[in-house]
Design a protein around this motif. Structure first.
Motif, PDB file in Angstrom:
ATOM      1  N   TYR A  73       4.380   6.292  -8.703  1.00 31.93           N
ATOM      2  CA  TYR A  73       3.554   5.093  -8.883  1.00 31.93           C
ATOM      3  C   TYR A  73       2.369   5.127  -7.915  1.00 31.93           C
ATOM      4  N   LYS A  74       2.643   5.453  -6.664  1.00 28.99           N
ATOM      5  CA  LYS A  74       1.585   5.519  -5.651  1.00 28.99           C
ATOM      6  C   LYS A  74       0.574   6.606  -6.003  1.00 28.99           C
ATOM      7  N   GLU A  88       5.964  -2.533 -14.354  1.00 30.69           N
ATOM      8  CA  GLU A  88       5.163  -1.308 -14.263  1.00 30.69           C
ATOM      9  C   GLU A  88       6.035  -0.113 -13.878  1.00 30.69           C
ATOM     10  N   LYS A  90       0.821  -1.210   0.000  1.00 31.23           N
ATOM     11  CA  LYS A  90       0.000   0.000   0.000  1.00 31.23           C
ATOM     12  C   LYS A  90       0.856   1.262   0.000  1.00 31.23           C
ATOM     13  N   GLU A 130      -1.549   5.281  -8.749  1.00 29.69           N
ATOM     14  CA  GLU A 130      -2.468   4.274  -8.215  1.00 29.69           C
ATOM     15  C   GLU A 130      -3.628   4.905  -7.466  1.00 29.69           C
ATOM     16  N   GLU A 131      -3.352   5.966  -6.753  1.00 28.42           N
ATOM     17  CA  GLU A 131      -4.389   6.646  -5.977  1.00 28.42           C
ATOM     18  C   GLU A 131      -5.157   7.658  -6.820  1.00 28.42           C
ATOM     19  N   ASN A 132      -4.912   7.634  -8.127  1.00 29.81           N
ATOM     20  CA  ASN A 132      -5.581   8.516  -9.087  1.00 29.81           C
ATOM     21  C   ASN A 132      -5.344   9.988  -8.820  1.00 29.81           C
TER      22      ASN A 132
END
Length: 183
Positions: free
Chosen positions: A171-172, A85, A9, A175-177
């Protein structure tokens, strides 16, 4: 399982390095769930249901490693996908975005990557991202063994760490838009 879930996460690069470490640990324990239970699972101070869940998670990892034939070496496909990725993000930031900070970080890392590639004889197909992760994993193993690390190596590792940390943060965010990768 608990640590992996949290790392997944919070920081994909730390997750990748942690999973590589777990793969090596499972290999060292000959993929024997009884050894894992005795040496790892029993160390968690958790309730019995959570302990059972942790044991099953390790058992599933062992089964995945056997099924994917990475018992002697290599990495699980799910972990390789994450490296891929990060590599895609790396190429995007270098070639398609206007992210000057990442381009600068990479330029400060490039010579260290070349030196490391020469020293390790890793094939050219290994991306710069995987190469940096490989170096950081080796550095982690040396530190765990309390081996001395010279200043030149420490500086190279710091440059890899900065580059990978920036990628992991991007990247995070994606991922969290919070950001779109391909804008």
């Amino acid at each position: 399982m608990l640590v992996a879930r949290e790392k997944r996460k919070s920081n994909v690069a730390e997750y990748i390095l942690y999973m590589w470490q777990l793969e090596d640990m499972l290999r060292a324990m000959q993929m024997d769930i009884r050894q894992v239970e005795r040496n790892v699972v029993s160390q968690f101070q958790v309730d019995e249901d959570t302990r059972k869940e942790i044991r099953e998670w390790y058992d599933n990892l062992i089964e995945m490693m056997k099924r994917e034939e990475v018992v002697k070496g290599g990495h699980l496909q799910v972990v390789k996908n994450m490296v891929n990725e990060l590599t895609e993000l790396h190429y995007y930031l270098l070639h398609e975005s206007q992210d000057m900070k990442y381009k600068q970080l990479f330029m400060m890392t490039a010579n260290n990557l070349l030196d490391y590639r020469r020293k390790t004889n890793l094939p050219e197909e290994v991306s710069d991202v995987e190469l940096a992760l490989h170096a950081l994993y080796g550095h982690l193993m040396l530190r765990l063994q309390k081996k001395e690390i010279n200043s030149q190596t420490a500086m190279a590792m710091e440059s890899f760490s900065r580059m990978i940390a920036y990628l992991a943060a991007k990247y995070k965010a994606i991922e969290e838009n919070e950001e779109k990768m391909f804008d």
